[in-house]
Design a protein around this motif. Structure first.
Motif, PDB file in Angstrom:
ATOM      1  N   ARG A 152       0.818  -1.198   0.000  1.00  0.00           N
ATOM      2  CA  ARG A 152       0.000   0.000   0.000  1.00  0.00           C
ATOM      3  C   ARG A 152       0.861   1.261   0.000  1.00  0.00           C
ATOM      4  O   ARG A 152       0.349   2.380   0.135  1.00  0.00           O
ATOM      5  N   GLY A 192      -8.676  -4.347  -7.103  1.00  0.00           N
ATOM      6  CA  GLY A 192      -9.589  -4.029  -6.000  1.00  0.00           C
ATOM      7  C   GLY A 192      -8.950  -3.173  -4.934  1.00  0.00           C
ATOM      8  O   GLY A 192      -9.485  -3.024  -3.835  1.00  0.00           O
ATOM      9  N   VAL A 194      -8.474   0.027  -4.909  1.00  0.00           N
ATOM     10  CA  VAL A 194      -9.074   1.352  -4.720  1.00  0.00           C
ATOM     11  C   VAL A 194     -10.596   1.278  -4.831  1.00  0.00           C
ATOM     12  O   VAL A 194     -11.139   0.387  -5.488  1.00  0.00           O
ATOM     13  N   LEU A 195     -11.253   2.220  -4.172  1.00  0.00           N
ATOM     14  CA  LEU A 195     -12.708   2.308  -4.215  1.00  0.00           C
ATOM     15  C   LEU A 195     -13.112   3.672  -4.756  1.00  0.00           C
ATOM     16  O   LEU A 195     -12.520   4.697  -4.395  1.00  0.00           O
ATOM     17  N   THR A 197     -15.002   6.913  -4.789  1.00  0.00           N
ATOM     18  CA  THR A 197     -15.663   7.639  -3.697  1.00  0.00           C
ATOM     19  C   THR A 197     -17.014   8.202  -4.139  1.00  0.00           C
ATOM     20  O   THR A 197     -17.777   8.706  -3.323  1.00  0.00           O
ATOM     21  N   TYR A 212     -10.760   8.474  -5.951  1.00  0.00           N
ATOM     22  CA  TYR A 212     -10.742   7.146  -5.350  1.00  0.00           C
ATOM     23  C   TYR A 212     -10.103   7.212  -3.967  1.00  0.00           C
ATOM     24  O   TYR A 212      -9.436   8.180  -3.616  1.00  0.00           O
ATOM     25  N   ARG A 213     -10.330   6.176  -3.185  1.00  0.00           N
ATOM     26  CA  ARG A 213      -9.604   6.039  -1.919  1.00  0.00           C
ATOM     27  C   ARG A 213      -9.066   4.613  -1.830  1.00  0.00           C
ATOM     28  O   ARG A 213      -9.566   3.704  -2.500  1.00  0.00           O
ATOM     29  N   TYR A 214      -8.066   4.418  -0.987  1.00  0.00           N
ATOM     30  CA  TYR A 214      -7.473   3.101  -0.839  1.00  0.00           C
ATOM     31  C   TYR A 214      -8.450   2.164  -0.141  1.00  0.00           C
ATOM     32  O   TYR A 214      -9.107   2.543   0.823  1.00  0.00           O
ATOM     33  N   ASN A 215      -8.551   0.934  -0.649  1.00  0.00           N
ATOM     34  CA  ASN A 215      -9.453  -0.053  -0.066  1.00  0.00           C
ATOM     35  C   ASN A 215      -8.718  -0.813   1.038  1.00  0.00           C
ATOM     36  O   ASN A 215      -8.034  -1.791   0.783  1.00  0.00           O
ATOM     37  N   THR A 216      -8.882  -0.338   2.257  1.00  0.00           N
ATOM     38  CA  THR A 216      -8.122  -0.955   3.362  1.00  0.00           C
ATOM     39  C   THR A 216      -8.601  -2.373   3.658  1.00  0.00           C
ATOM     40  O   THR A 216      -7.932  -3.115   4.356  1.00  0.00           O
ATOM     41  N   ASP A 217      -9.763  -2.733   3.099  1.00  0.00           N
ATOM     42  CA  ASP A 217     -10.279  -4.085   3.377  1.00  0.00           C
ATOM     43  C   ASP A 217      -9.511  -5.156   2.633  1.00  0.00           C
ATOM     44  O   ASP A 217      -9.486  -6.315   3.037  1.00  0.00           O
ATOM     45  N   LEU A 218      -8.875  -4.757   1.540  1.00  0.00           N
ATOM     46  CA  LEU A 218      -8.353  -5.797   0.657  1.00  0.00           C
ATOM     47  C   LEU A 218      -6.839  -5.978   0.759  1.00  0.00           C
ATOM     48  O   LEU A 218      -6.338  -7.091   0.854  1.00  0.00           O
TER      49      LEU A 218
END
Lengths: 234, 234
Positions: A152, A192, A194-195, A197, A212-218
Motif C-alpha cells: 500500500r 480491488g 481502490v474504491l 468515492t 478514489y480512496r485506498y481499499n483498506t479491506d483488501l
C-alpha cells in the motif's frame, strides 16, 4: 544478549512526491541536512543522529522526521541496519546506523519548513552525500521500487482521496519510468485496491476525474494464491 | 554520525523444513541455544551474541549459524533491528538486537551437529523463549510467510533439483496450511519460476516425478506489471 559496545545512530530517508516535473508531473524528493562539523563538514547527509537513551528506534527516526520537516510520520518503516566495518570516517569508531524510511503525503509538502541547513533535493539530482548515505538512499529507492506494486506504500504519498492519474504519477515517480495509463488503470481497478468515492475532482474542466480512496479491506490479498496479504507488520 | 553507546547484539533465526510430519510431510524447525547463565538461565534463546569488533553484521549472523548448525549460510538476510526500551531484563542495560534469518536446505539437515545446549525444535511447538525471542521468531515466521510466494525464498529450503510436491510441501510448511496440488502446480508452472530438468526422481515407484530447478533468469518478474522483480538486494 549482552551486546558489545558499539556507537549506534538512527537515520531516516524521507520521500515525498511533489508536482515539480514537466506538466506538473510528480518527482521524488528527499530532505537532507548539511553537516556543520567534520568529518564531511559542509556535505549533505540524511537526517538523524545518535539514539537517545530514552527513545526507542522508531521514536528516534520520527524525531529526525519532525526536526527536518516539522511533520509527524504517516508511513514510517525500518529499512535496514548498516554496520560495515569501514563505513565510519574515523578508524577508531565503529558506528552501526539503523535506517528508517518515511513518506510524506502530497498535501503535507506545503507544510515543510525550511532551514539554512535543511534542503529538499530531487532524488534524481542528489550530490555525493556524507559517509555511505548515497548508498543508503540508493538502497531505500531500490526497496521502495520493489515495494510499490505489491504493498500500500504508494497510497502513503497521496491524500485520503486521489485520482487514478495521481496514483499513476506516484508509481511513475517511484519507478522512474512512464506507465501506460490504460494498463495501469485496468491493473489497479482489477486489483480491488481502490474504491470509487462517488465524488470528482473539483475545480477541473468539463470532465472532472473521479476520486478514489485506498481499499483498506483488501490490501492486495489477491496477489497471493494462499490468500496471504503482502502487508508488512505495522 | 557519532552514535550513542548502546549494547549491540546479533541474533539469527534459522529455519529448516524437515520431513518429520505425517507421511513425511515437511515441518519448519529452528535451532535454539540453552542459556547457561542469568538472566533467563536454563531457558532457550536464539543463537547469537555480542557483535565482535572485527566482524560486520552479516558475518556475526553467519557465525551464529556456523556455531549452531556447523553450516555456512545459503540464504541469510537481515530481518529487523529490535530496540525497545524494556526488552532487556536488566533495567540498567540498553540492548539493541539486529536479527537475521537464514534457511537451510533439506539436503543439509543431515549435517546438523548436536550439542547438549543446542536443540532443534518444531516452530509449531516452541516453549516460551528468553527475552523477547518468542516475539522475534513469530515476526520472522510472519515475514517468511509474506515472502514465500513472491520471492525465491522457498527454493532456499530445497536442493538444486526438486519435485513440485517437495516445493509445495515447503510452501505448506511455511504457510501452515495445505495447498491444492493442482492449483499449486498450475500457479508455479505458469509463473515460469521453475524449469523441467528433463530428469526424474530416482528410487521411486513406476511413475517417478519430474525434477525441476529454480529459473534464476526470471525471478517471478511476471508478478510485477512494471517488470520489476521482487528480489531483495543480496
Amino acid at each position: 544478549m549482552n551486546g558489545q559496545t558499539v556507537a549506534l545512530a538512527v537515520s531516516t530517508v524521507i520521500f515525498a512526491a511533489r508536482d515539480t516535473g514537466p506538466d506538473g508531473r510528480k518527482e521524488l524528493w528527499v530532505p537532507l541536512v548539511r553537516r556543520i562539523r567534520e568529518p564531511f563538514g559542509g556535505m549533505w547527509a540524511l537526517p538523524g543522529g545518535p539514539l537517545l537513551e530514552d527513545e526507542d528506534l522508531e521514536a528516534s527516526a520520527a524525531r529526525a522526521l519532525q526536526l527536518t520537516t516539522g511533520l509527524h510520520p504517516g508511513y514510517l518503516e525500518q529499512l535496514y541496519a548498516f554496520g560495515g566495518l569501514t563505513r565510519s570516517a574515523n578508524a577508531d569508531e565503529r558506528v552501526v546506523s539503523i535506517v528508517y524510511w518515511a513518506s510524506i503525503r502530497a498535501d503535507q509538502t506545503s507544510d515543510l519548513h525550511a532551514d539554512l541547513n535543511v534542503a529538499w533535493m530531487r532524488v534524481s539530482e542528489l550530490p555525493p552525500l556524507a559517509f555511505d548515505h548515497s548508498d543508503i538512499v540508493e538502497y531505500a529507492l531500490y526497496r521502495l521500487r520493489n515495494k510499490v506494486i505489491y504493498s500500500r506504500v504508494a497510497y502513503s504519498f497521496l491524500g485520503e482521496t486521489f485520482t487514478l492519474a495521481e496514483l499513476r504519477e506516484v508509481h511513475e515517480a517511484i519507478l522512474g519510468t512512464p506507465l501506460d495509463p490504460a494498463n495501469f488503470r485496468r491493473h489497479v481497478l482489477a486489483s480491488g485496491a481502490v474504491l470509487d468515492t462517488g465524488t470528482r475532482l473539483e475545480g477541473t474542466p468539463h470532465r472532472p476525474p473521479r476520486l478514489y480512496r485506498y481499499n483498506t479491506d483488501l490490501d492486495l490479498a489477491d496477489l497471493f494464491p494462499a490468500g496471504r496479504t503482502t502487508q508488512e507488520k505495522p
